[in-house]
Enzyme design. Structure first.
Site, PDB file in Angstrom:
ATOM      1  NE  ARG A 155      29.063 -61.103 -26.476  1.00 18.17           N
ATOM      2  CZ  ARG A 155      28.016 -61.586 -27.152  1.00 18.17           C
ATOM      3  NH1 ARG A 155      28.209 -62.410 -28.183  1.00 18.17           N
ATOM      4  NH2 ARG A 155      26.780 -61.250 -26.817  1.00 18.17           N
ATOM      5  CB  ILE A 215      25.685 -62.093 -22.524  1.00 20.92           C
ATOM      6  CG1 ILE A 215      26.943 -61.261 -22.818  1.00 20.92           C
ATOM      7  CG2 ILE A 215      25.442 -63.121 -23.610  1.00 20.92           C
ATOM      8  CD1 ILE A 215      28.220 -62.100 -22.884  1.00 20.92           C
ATOM      9  CB  SER A 216      24.223 -56.589 -23.837  1.00 25.23           C
ATOM     10  OG  SER A 216      23.336 -56.309 -22.787  1.00 25.23           O
ATOM     11  CD  GLN A 217      23.201 -55.995 -31.224  1.00 22.85           C
ATOM     12  OE1 GLN A 217      22.135 -55.640 -30.712  1.00 22.85           O
ATOM     13  NE2 GLN A 217      23.507 -55.718 -32.474  1.00 22.85           N
ATOM     14  N   PRO A 218      27.137 -57.201 -28.555  1.00 20.26           N
ATOM     15  CG  PRO A 218      28.909 -58.602 -29.206  1.00 20.26           C
ATOM     16  CD  PRO A 218      27.396 -58.535 -29.136  1.00 20.26           C
TER      17      PRO A 218
END
EC number: 2.1.1.77
Length: 222
Positions: A42, A68-71
């Site tokens: 990431r 960038i989205s939350q995992p």
């Protein structure tokens, strides 16, 4: 990348086991999805300013006012998409390319559309760095889909549509699945549309989410 930034990324990666445990605890349990997340760096997708937060379970800013989205959300959406090894997947909103990379590891082909040329070029460079050979990119209006390549087995939308994304749903195979945030406000509902094989869809609301809006057209000068 500077030595300080590299050190920060290495320290952040020590948080990977904690992140993976958090994903499992929150219900992301599909082995293939977990493996894809665990093996995707990431930190490659996060700006230098946030390298030390790369393995946090949180969304982070990227260029062009995007994120960038939350995992957890990446894992949840990928799991809900129920991708199969032979699936052809359409992704609306390439962004950093992180979600694209996760999808590429669980499917046969990923077609991804981005309206910001800057983001598209940066994502393509990352795909090259990772040696991805099953990702096809397009600079364009994601809301229009990719009719020339339709129908798709799966479609993932990573920006919030104001209402049911009918144009995109029309590009699904009869038994396909589409996952998208839907809603006009700052908080949207994450919805899963599963084709019933007869032209209709079973709609399941998964949870509340916060995504940037799905905008029409392509961005100018970005």
């Amino acid at each position: 990348m500077s030595g300080g930034t590299t050190k920060a990324a290495e320290n952040a990666k020590a948080d990977l086991p904690r992140l993976m445990k958090a994903l499992r605890d929150q219900g992301v349990t599909d082995p293939q999805v977990l493996k894809a997340i665990e093996t995707t760096p990431r930190d490659l997708f996060t700006p230098d300013l946030f390298k030390d937060r790369s393995w946090e379970d949180s969304a982070l800013p990227i260029a062009c006012g995007q994120t960038i989205s939350q995992p957890y959300i990446v894992g949840l959406m990928t799991q809900a998409l129920t991708v199969e090894p032979r699936s052809r997947v359409l992704e609306i909103g390439t962004g950093s390319g992180y979600q694209t990379t996760i999808l590429s590891k669980v499917s046969r082909l990923v077609y991804t559309i981005e309206r910001y040329r800057t983001l598209m070029k940066e994502a393509e460079a990352r795909f090259n760095t990772l040696g991805l050979t099953n990702v096809i990119t397009k600079f364009g209006d994601g809301g229009e889909g990719w009719a020339e390549q339709a129908p798709f087995d799966r479609i993932m939308v990573t920006a919030a549509a104001e209402d049911d994304p009918k144009r995109l749903l029309s590009q699904l195979k009869p038994n396909g699945v589409l996952v998208a945030p839907v809603g006009k406000g700052p908080v949207q509902s994450l919805r899963r549309y599963a084709g019933d094989g007869k032209g209709g869809f079973r709609v399941e609301i998964l949870c509340d989410v916060r995504f940037v809006p799905l905008l029409a057209g392509v961005a100018k000068d970005q």
